[in-house]
Design a protein around this motif. Structure first.
Motif, mmCIF file in Angstrom:
data_model
loop_
_atom_site.group_PDB
_atom_site.id
_atom_site.type_symbol
_atom_site.label_atom_id
_atom_site.label_comp_id
_atom_site.label_asym_id
_atom_site.label_seq_id
_atom_site.Cartn_x
_atom_site.Cartn_y
_atom_site.Cartn_z
ATOM 1 N N GLN A 276 34.552 31.070 29.383
ATOM 2 C CA GLN A 276 35.778 30.404 29.125
ATOM 3 C C GLN A 276 36.764 30.555 30.436
ATOM 4 O O GLN A 276 37.300 29.375 30.907
ATOM 5 N N ARG B 254 42.713 36.815 27.971
ATOM 6 C CA ARG B 254 43.578 35.652 27.893
ATOM 7 C C ARG B 254 44.987 36.116 27.036
ATOM 8 O O ARG B 254 45.033 36.194 26.041
ATOM 9 N N SER C 234 38.276 27.616 32.692
ATOM 10 C CA SER C 234 39.750 27.041 32.636
ATOM 11 C C SER C 234 40.050 27.236 33.985
ATOM 12 O O SER C 234 41.650 26.836 34.165
ATOM 13 N N CYS C 235 39.737 27.622 34.937
ATOM 14 C CA CYS C 235 40.414 27.669 36.313
ATOM 15 C C CYS C 235 39.274 27.537 37.386
ATOM 16 O O CYS C 235 38.187 27.902 37.476
ATOM 17 N N ALA D 232 46.664 29.865 34.000
ATOM 18 C CA ALA D 232 45.698 29.546 32.806
ATOM 19 C C ALA D 232 45.698 30.654 31.793
ATOM 20 O O ALA D 232 44.872 30.492 30.779
#
Ligand SMILES: Nc1ncnc2c1ncn2[C@@H]1O[C@H](COP(=O)(O)OP(=O)(O)OP(=O)(O)O)[C@@H](O)[C@H]1O
Ligand SMILES: [Mg+2]
Length: 283
Positions: A82, A190, A86-87, A159
């Motif tokens: 993930q 996150r 995401s980055c 993010a």
């Protein structure tokens, strides 16, 4: 030859599959890591890759029982997927492929060139160790490498990622270019959360007080603290003394604020810390 660029599933143990995909340059397992994971540096079709797996549910013969069971290790690898998706940032080795296997996902990363700054504690005094060589790079090279570390974390925070288990064992330095890559961000979380472990994963040298206190808030200000502790440790040439710091007074003040014990007394976000860092770097 089997390929690590295919997207089909593996129907065997990655430990037997991966070595068929190229030349294994190095294996990382219980002999060097305490995670319980098994990973390889492989040269496949002329390209150096870092291939990471959660190992098998049962520890290898003679291996200690890892802190995390296989299911938890797979969970961290899925978290890493993930994060990678995401980055994107030059300091993050690209996640090229994820292959499913009966023992969980096989993460195929671009291999970073360079040496791991973190070394076992008994090697930290060795002048030839990457730990010592990194700490004694002539100014302003270390600060340029820390610009990269800070810039990466501004992007990760944007993010939503809060650092976890960020320490010198995540830093790969290429002394020739020089350049910095950051690896093993599997324990980043996150969003803001609370400390649900008591002593969270991490190296005591760089951890914030809230990472040691069950129920405490863990958020971007925790990331700010860890970043500043890492910078201070290495940019004071391992002395922690202001007199040895290789940057300006303005930069020292930014780091002092970032390292305050109470999160409320630090920069309110990684973005704020990043702005203060880069302003002081240009002053
Ligand atoms: N992309 C990469 N390129 C080159 N080497 C890497 C890369 N990622 C990791 N490594 C090397 O492999 C080692 C093991 O990787 P990593 O730290 O991700 O494994 P781990 O199983 O999470 O171990 P632990 O959490 O116990 O340190 C690292 O310490 C580093 O030396
Ligand atoms: Mg790890």
């Amino acid at each position: 030859m089997a390929s690590l660029t295919v997207t089909s599933d593996i129907d065997e143990d990655p430990a037997s599959y991966v070595p068929q995909c190229g030349t294994v340059l190095r294996q990382f397992d219980h002999r060097t890591q305490d995670s319980g994971n098994v990973s390889w540096l492989v040269e496949s079709e002329g390209r150096p890759l870092f291939v990471k797996t959660a190992g098998t549910p049962q520890p290898a013969r003679g291996a200690p029982t890892p802190h995390l069971d296989h299911t938890a290790r797979v969970g961290l690898l899925r978290n890493a997927i993930q994060l990678a998706r995401s980055c994107t940032h030059p300091a993050l080795p690209t996640l090229l492929n994820v292959i499913e296997s009966p023992a969980g996902p096989v993460l195929v990363y671009e291999a970073a060139t360079g040496e791991l700054v973190g070394v076992p504690s008994e090697r930290r005094g060795d002048p030839a160790s990457p730990y010592q060589r990194f700490a004694h790079l002539p100014a302003p090279t270390p600060l340029g490498l820390f610009d990269t570390l800070v810039d990466l974390h501004v992007a990760l925070a944007a993010a939503g990622w809060v650092a976890g288990d960020l320490y010198d064992g995540c830093l790969i330095v290429d002394f020739e270019t020089p350049g910095l890559r950051v690896v093993d961000l599997d324990s980043y979380r996150r969003g803001a959360g609370t400390n649900d472990m008591g002593r969270m994963f991490g190296s005591t040298r760089f951890m914030a007080p809230e990472e040691l206190e069950l129920g405490a808030a863990v958020d971007e200000r925790t990331t700010v603290h860890t970043l500043a502790r890492i910078v201070w440790h290495f940019a004071t040439r391992l002395t922690e003394e202001r007199s040895q710091f290789c940057g300006s007074n303005a930069l020292a003040q930014v780091l002092a604020t970032a390292c305050r014990s109470r999160p409320d007394d630090r920069h309110a976000s990684v973005a704020d810390f990043g702005r203060a860092w880069f302003a002081a770097r240009q002053a």
